[in-house]
Design a protein around this motif. Structure first.
Motif, PDB file in Angstrom:
ATOM      1  N   GLY A  25       0.906  -1.411  -0.064  1.00 32.53           N
ATOM      2  CA  GLY A  25       0.065   0.048  -0.015  1.00 32.53           C
ATOM      3  C   GLY A  25       0.884   1.374   0.140  1.00 32.53           C
ATOM      4  O   GLY A  25       1.952   1.287  -0.067  1.00 32.53           O
ATOM      5  N   GLY A  33      -5.584   2.528  10.665  1.00 33.96           N
ATOM      6  CA  GLY A  33      -5.965   1.407   9.808  1.00 33.96           C
ATOM      7  C   GLY A  33      -4.858   0.563   9.255  1.00 33.96           C
ATOM      8  O   GLY A  33      -4.677  -0.420   9.173  1.00 33.96           O
ATOM      9  N   LYS A  62      -1.426   8.588  -6.231  1.00 31.06           N
ATOM     10  CA  LYS A  62      -2.161   9.854  -6.432  1.00 31.06           C
ATOM     11  C   LYS A  62      -1.388  10.996  -6.851  1.00 31.06           C
ATOM     12  O   LYS A  62      -1.992  11.739  -7.669  1.00 31.06           O
ATOM     13  N   ILE A 125      -4.162  -7.528   2.593  1.00 26.26           N
ATOM     14  CA  ILE A 125      -4.681  -6.241   2.050  1.00 26.26           C
ATOM     15  C   ILE A 125      -5.986  -5.645   2.719  1.00 26.26           C
ATOM     16  O   ILE A 125      -6.729  -6.601   3.222  1.00 26.26           O
ATOM     17  N   ILE A 166     -11.231   5.288   8.676  1.00 30.95           N
ATOM     18  CA  ILE A 166      -9.963   5.931   8.978  1.00 30.95           C
ATOM     19  C   ILE A 166      -9.111   5.852   7.295  1.00 30.95           C
ATOM     20  O   ILE A 166      -9.247   4.656   6.974  1.00 30.95           O
ATOM     21  N   SER A 167      -8.743   7.132   6.954  1.00 36.56           N
ATOM     22  CA  SER A 167      -8.080   6.837   5.847  1.00 36.56           C
ATOM     23  C   SER A 167      -7.056   8.042   5.886  1.00 36.56           C
ATOM     24  O   SER A 167      -7.139   8.861   6.281  1.00 36.56           O
TER      25      SER A 167
HETATM   26  N1  LIG Z   1      -9.181   1.996   7.766  1.00 33.18           N
HETATM   27  C1  LIG Z   1      -8.490   1.132   7.340  1.00 33.18           C
HETATM   28  N2  LIG Z   1      -8.400  -0.158   7.782  1.00 33.18           N
HETATM   29  C2  LIG Z   1      -8.025  -1.317   7.445  1.00 33.18           C
HETATM   30  N3  LIG Z   1      -7.001  -1.172   6.284  1.00 33.18           N
HETATM   31  C3  LIG Z   1      -6.831  -0.013   5.639  1.00 33.18           C
HETATM   32  C4  LIG Z   1      -7.717   1.365   6.155  1.00 33.18           C
HETATM   33  N4  LIG Z   1      -7.299   2.115   5.236  1.00 33.18           N
HETATM   34  C5  LIG Z   1      -6.377   1.618   4.285  1.00 33.18           C
HETATM   35  N5  LIG Z   1      -6.158   0.305   4.457  1.00 33.18           N
HETATM   36  C6  LIG Z   1      -5.422  -0.637   3.667  1.00 33.18           C
HETATM   37  O1  LIG Z   1      -4.307  -0.362   3.731  1.00 33.18           O
HETATM   38  C7  LIG Z   1      -3.495  -0.331   2.556  1.00 33.18           C
HETATM   39  C8  LIG Z   1      -2.792   0.865   1.978  1.00 33.18           C
HETATM   40  O2  LIG Z   1      -4.081   1.721   1.781  1.00 33.18           O
HETATM   41  P1  LIG Z   1      -3.665   3.247   1.243  1.00 33.18           P
HETATM   42  O3  LIG Z   1      -2.435   3.719   1.572  1.00 33.18           O
HETATM   43  O4  LIG Z   1      -4.255   3.527   0.069  1.00 33.18           O
HETATM   44  O5  LIG Z   1      -4.553   4.097   2.520  1.00 33.18           O
HETATM   45  P2  LIG Z   1      -5.607   4.941   2.351  1.00 33.18           P
HETATM   46  O6  LIG Z   1      -5.937   5.609   3.802  1.00 33.18           O
HETATM   47  O7  LIG Z   1      -7.015   4.334   1.751  1.00 33.18           O
HETATM   48  O8  LIG Z   1      -5.163   6.337   1.493  1.00 33.18           O
HETATM   49  P3  LIG Z   1      -5.757   7.482   0.950  1.00 33.18           P
HETATM   50  O9  LIG Z   1      -6.831   7.875   1.476  1.00 33.18           O
HETATM   51  O10 LIG Z   1      -4.647   8.341   0.299  1.00 33.18           O
HETATM   52  O11 LIG Z   1      -6.487   6.574  -0.480  1.00 33.18           O
HETATM   53  C9  LIG Z   1      -4.391  -0.863   1.605  1.00 33.18           C
HETATM   54  O12 LIG Z   1      -4.524  -2.298   1.669  1.00 33.18           O
HETATM   55  C10 LIG Z   1      -5.857  -0.505   1.970  1.00 33.18           C
HETATM   56  O13 LIG Z   1      -6.833  -1.350   1.677  1.00 33.18           O
END
Ligand SMILES: Nc1ncnc2c1ncn2[C@@H]1O[C@H](COP(=O)(O)OP(=O)(O)OP(=O)(O)O)[C@@H](O)[C@H]1O
Ligand SMILES: Cc1cc2nc3c(=O)[nH]c(=O)nc-3n(C[C@H](O)[C@H](O)[C@H](O)COP(=O)(O)O)c2cc1C
Length: 292
Positions: A25, A33, A62, A125, A166-167
């Protein structure tokens, strides 16, 4: 101790002969997360005596595609991201340069030329993970490939805070809105940037310039910690213009202790301690600007 590799294709690492557990990721900010995903890899990997690997990308996909707007500005430098991933117990971090040629690697080639060489036993993932040219790879593609190459795919449900996922995007919005407390809660860490003290205005006021283009909260006053790894001081930072330097108001004149070195600025919360005369000065200046 984290091992940090860059751009490894068809890897044949002797330390992986026994097998590996892998997560993939962007991991910007390494929020809670991401931490849950990583801690699953580490816990299960250690139990079964497999090396644990995180695969990541730089620049952020991105940012490379330029379609994220302010949603793609970074929370962490590659170094801070690596540091946080290592602190969560991962053995090996592999960072791929996300450029034109990398972005056109197909999902099948990503599996064949990158994953298979790492001798994967299990890949972890989140629900929405995509990979490969035009994002054509997903969990179903990984599961199918696992039947051929002998690995499992584990999909983790999203972790939420206050019934919202959470993101990294959510953390970026919190910082852009000056909500450092929420950003800290989502990451389990204070938002931090490393940089240099470039100017000393007087014994109590210095100017700090970030080393890396990291997202900053809006103009305003913030409580921060500043210091190097050994020494830190809680004090006040004033951001006049988020694209320029940050003024640091020191509680006591101690800046000589980390004068030429990198220092780390950690944002604790929005400030509430501005003094009356400073407020007057600010209003006066603003009025003059409007009149002229
Ligand atoms: N809240 C969460 N709980 C569990 N896994 C997560 C969570 N957010 C992201 N992931 C997982 O972590 C890995 C990396 O995700 P990524 O870096 O795209 O995070 P993101 O928070 O979705 O980023 P963005 O908001 O910039 O899209 C992916 O496998 C994604 O599915
Ligand atoms: C080899 C490879 C090629 C990719 N090509 C594209 C692409 O063409 N278009 C796209 O939007 N994303 C592409 N991505 C980015 C993924 O969609 C995704 O952002 C990346 O794998 C990181 O996952 P994360 O966003 O869940 O952190 C590619 C990823 C990889 C690994």
């Amino acid at each position: 101790m984290l091992k940090y590799y860059k751009d490894l294709f068809n890897p044949k690492l002797s330390e992986l002969e026994h097998g590996s557990y892998i997560t993939i990721g962007t991991f910007d900010g390494v929020h809670k997360g991401h931490q849950r995903l990583i801690s699953n890899v580490v816990r299960e990997g250690k139990k079964n005596n497999y090396s644990t690997i995180a695969i990541t990308f730089d620049p952020l996909p991105k940012t490379f595609f330029g379609n994220g707007g302010s949603d793609s500005s970074r929370l962490t430098s590659p170094y801070t991201r690596a540091e946080r991933i290592g602190a969560n117990g991962i053995d090996i971090l592999i960072e791929y340069t996300f450029n034109q040629s990398f972005s056109t690697i197909s999902a099948a080639d990503f599996i064949n030329e990158i994953l298979v060489g790492l001798n994967p036993k299990k890949i972890f993932i989140g629900e929405d993970f995509r990979f490969g040219y035009k994002g054509s790879g997903n969990s179903a593609v990984l599961k199918q490939a696992g039947l051929t190459f002998g690995f499992e795919t584990k999909i983790l449900k999203f972790i939420e805070l206050g019934k919202e996922r959470i993101s990294s995007t959510r953390v970026r919005h919190a910082i852009k809105n000056g909500n450092l407390e929420l950003a800290t809660e989502l990451m389990g860490k204070h938002h931090e940037i490393s940089g240099k003290i470039v100017r000393k205005m007087n014994d109590f006021k210095v100017s700090f310039v970030p080393n890396y283009d990291i997202i900053l909260p809006p103009a305003g006053e913030y409580m921060v910690d500043i210091g190097d790894y050994n020494d830190k001081h809680s004090t006040k930072a004033i951001i006049l213009n988020p694209n320029k330097s940050i003024d640091i108001i020191l509680a006591k004149p101690m800046i000589n202790s980390f004068s030429n070195d990198n220092v780390i600025l950690r944002f604790l919360q929005s400030g509430t301690t501005i003094k009356n005369e400073e407020i007057k000065l600010k209003t006066y200046k603003e009025r003059r600007t409007i009149l002229s």
